[in-house]
Design an enzyme around this catalytic site. Structure first.
Site, PDB file in Angstrom:
ATOM      1  N   GLU A  21       0.495  -1.625   0.114  1.00 54.31           N
ATOM      2  CA  GLU A  21      -0.404   0.092   0.231  1.00 54.31           C
ATOM      3  C   GLU A  21       0.931   0.829   0.090  1.00 54.31           C
ATOM      4  O   GLU A  21       1.266   2.035   1.297  1.00 54.31           O
ATOM      5  CB  GLU A  21      -1.250   0.060   1.224  1.00 54.31           C
ATOM      6  CG  GLU A  21      -1.900   0.772   1.217  1.00 54.31           C
ATOM      7  CD  GLU A  21      -2.170   2.320   2.102  1.00 54.31           C
ATOM      8  OE1 GLU A  21      -1.819   3.187   1.113  1.00 54.31           O
ATOM      9  OE2 GLU A  21      -1.879   2.552   2.678  1.00 54.31           O
TER      10      GLU A  21
ATOM     11  N   CYS B  41      -2.186   8.940   3.022  1.00 52.24           N
ATOM     12  CA  CYS B  41      -1.801   8.019   1.629  1.00 52.24           C
ATOM     13  C   CYS B  41      -3.599   8.246   0.623  1.00 52.24           C
ATOM     14  O   CYS B  41      -3.306   9.119  -0.123  1.00 52.24           O
ATOM     15  CB  CYS B  41      -1.170   6.865   0.818  1.00 52.24           C
ATOM     16  SG  CYS B  41      -2.310   5.720   2.286  1.00 52.24           S
TER      17      CYS B  41
END
Length: 499
Positions: free
Chosen positions: A270, A304
């Protein structure tokens, strides 16, 4: 017009904060025991003041290998443990987390900086991974059926991949740990977890909680280190390791994928994001501004999933900017424990410098500074919540992940242009779209090249949903039905009909 900033930062830790810090383990957790590290201790600081709040063990490569030894030794017995037993341990961990939620929230605020209300939100979110995967542990299934030709029986089963190495980031120190540890344990895998050097305390407290919940020795091991590559390299190269999960920057993820390729490891990555936040001319602007506040300023913009590029239709850009700027001016900045604070510090001085450089570049290229844009005077690594309008093509802020409380607004004229601007990035984690046109919303689902999308909402994360991106934003999924399969391998057996 920019605002004058007054910081709410207390002079010293409270008695309760000192007592909590004293209860946080300061060692490595290997094979069910807390141990001293081999290196010089790691210093953990409060980013709102810069003051040292705790010193903890520092693992070297040998410590890392001892942790993998423990995980490998416990692997067979944990894989053979009944799914119901694994499920009940995870459920106990969830219940303990609810009982201790205030401790975890306060600790996150102290070591990472996020406001206390947001830290409590992370405890709730992180806890859901424990509850969700406790339920998934008993639902691991396969297939049994006849071959199409009638020549035999096919048995398809799922088995744990084996020992896992989990590397978590500093920005969501609890949720990123539970999002990786819970599915691994539910699937029957043992783990070595390495938290970020900047925010390791929450993980140490979480592993103590897992011990209290009944996780057997060796099943979960934690190593804290200031020498990430030196410690991680030998673990990843060891043939006993079968899975690597990482959350962090794309650059580091790429290097880890290269290392993992030598052992053909299962990987979950990720990585970075550059999320577009698209506001069409028919959008409900009140909802769009609410969504922008969530998507941008949650976690002080250090996520993010944070909205990075605000792409607003030219007919509503001025009104959207004005409404958003009004909300941003009202944000109170300070230590997250203080009443009314909604913007805490960035995690480090380096983060402040990087954010300031992006803002300066945008202004130099022609953007207008509407709100903020400065580092306030005083202690801590703070940066004012900022709104920039008229961001020009080529500005660094359009291509770099900001990781700070900065909104950069650019405009578009047609749907096709909006799609082109939104997809004009190497990243593809998440996108946000605001429109009241249902058909257009469905078109955006198909046209925007991201692994996730929020349609008329600025918050999409949920333990029951698959989290992950495409392109340079990574591979694999965490959470949801898909999350546990990242820790399972599929085995097919054929039993001939003549047997």
């Amino acid at each position: 017009m920019t605002q004058t900033t007054t910081l709410a930062v207390p002079a010293e830790l409270t008695a309760h904060e000192l007592e909590l810090l004293a209860r946080v383990p300061d060692g490595l957790y290997i094979d069910g025991t807390w141990q001293a590290g081999s290196g010089e201790q790691i210093t953990v600081t409060d980013p709102s003041t810069g003051a040292v709040i705790k010193r903890i063990a520092n693992a070297d490569a040998a410590d890392g290998m001892r942790a993998l030894d423990a995980a490998a030794l416990a692997s067979e017995s944990w894989a053979a443990t009944a799914p119901r037993v694994r499920a009940e341990i995870l459920r106990r961990a969830f219940d303990l987390l609810q009982e201790r939620k205030n401790d975890f929230a306060l600790l996150m605020t102290m070591e990472m900086g996020k406001p206390l209300a947001e830290a409590l939100g992370e405890v709730a979110y992180g806890g859901e991974f424990l509850r969700w995967f406790s339920e998934e542990a008993v639902r691991i299934s396969g297939r049994y059926g006849q071959t199409p030709e009638g020549t035999g029986t096919m048995v398809v089963s799922q088995r744990p991949v084996g020992p896992c190495f989990l590397i978590t980031p500093w920005n969501f120190p609890l949720a990123m740990a539970t999002r990786k540890v819970a599915p691994a344990l539910a699937a029957g895998c043992t783990v070595v977890i390495k938290p970020a050097e900047l925010t390791p305390l929450t993980t140490l407290l979480f592993v103590q909680l897992l011990e209290d919940a009944g996780v057997p020795a060796g099943v979960v091991n934690v190593i804290t280190t200031s020498s990430s590559s030196e410690v991680s390299g030998p673990i990843i190269a060891d043939p006993r390791l079968r899975k690597l999960s990482f959350t962090g920057s794309t650059a580091v993820g790429q290097r880890l994928i290269q290392q993992a390729a030598q052992g053909v490891l299962r990987t979950s990555m990720e990585l970075g994001g550059n999320a577009p936040f698209v506001v069409f001319e028919d959008a409900d602007l009140a909802k769009a501004v609410d969504g922008a506040m969530l998507a941008k300023f949650r976690n002080i913009g250090q996520a993010c999933t944070a909205a990075n590029r605000f792409i607003v239709h030219e007919s509503v850009a001025a009104e959207f900017t004005e409404r958003l700027a009004e909300r941003v001016r009202a944000l109170a900045m300070g230590r997250g424990t203080e009443t009314g604070v909604s913007i805490g510090p960035l995690v480090s001085e380096k983060a402040v410098a990087e954010t300031a450089a992006l803002v300066a570049d945008a202004v130099e290229r022609g953007a207008e500074l509407v709100v903020g844009g400065r580092r306030p005077e005083g202690p801590g690594s703070f940066f004012e919540p900022t709104v920039l309008s008229g961001v020009q093509p080529g500005s660094d802020i359009l291509s770099n992940e900001i990781f700070g409380p900065v909104v950069g607004i650019t405009t578009f004229g047609s749907e096709a242009e909006a799609v082109r601007l939104a997809n004009d990035t190497e990243y593809g984690l998440i996108s946000y779209v605001f429109t009241q046109d249902v058909a257009r919303g469905h078109r955006m689902i198909d046209k925007l090249d991201t692994g996730m999308m929020g349609l008329n909402t600025g918050l999409v994360s949920n333990a029951a949903a698959p989290f992950g991106g495409v392109k340079q934003s990574g591979l694999g999924r965490e959470g949801g039905l898909e999350g546990i399969h990242e820790y399972l391998s599929t085995k097919y057996t054929l039993i001939p009909a003549t047997q």
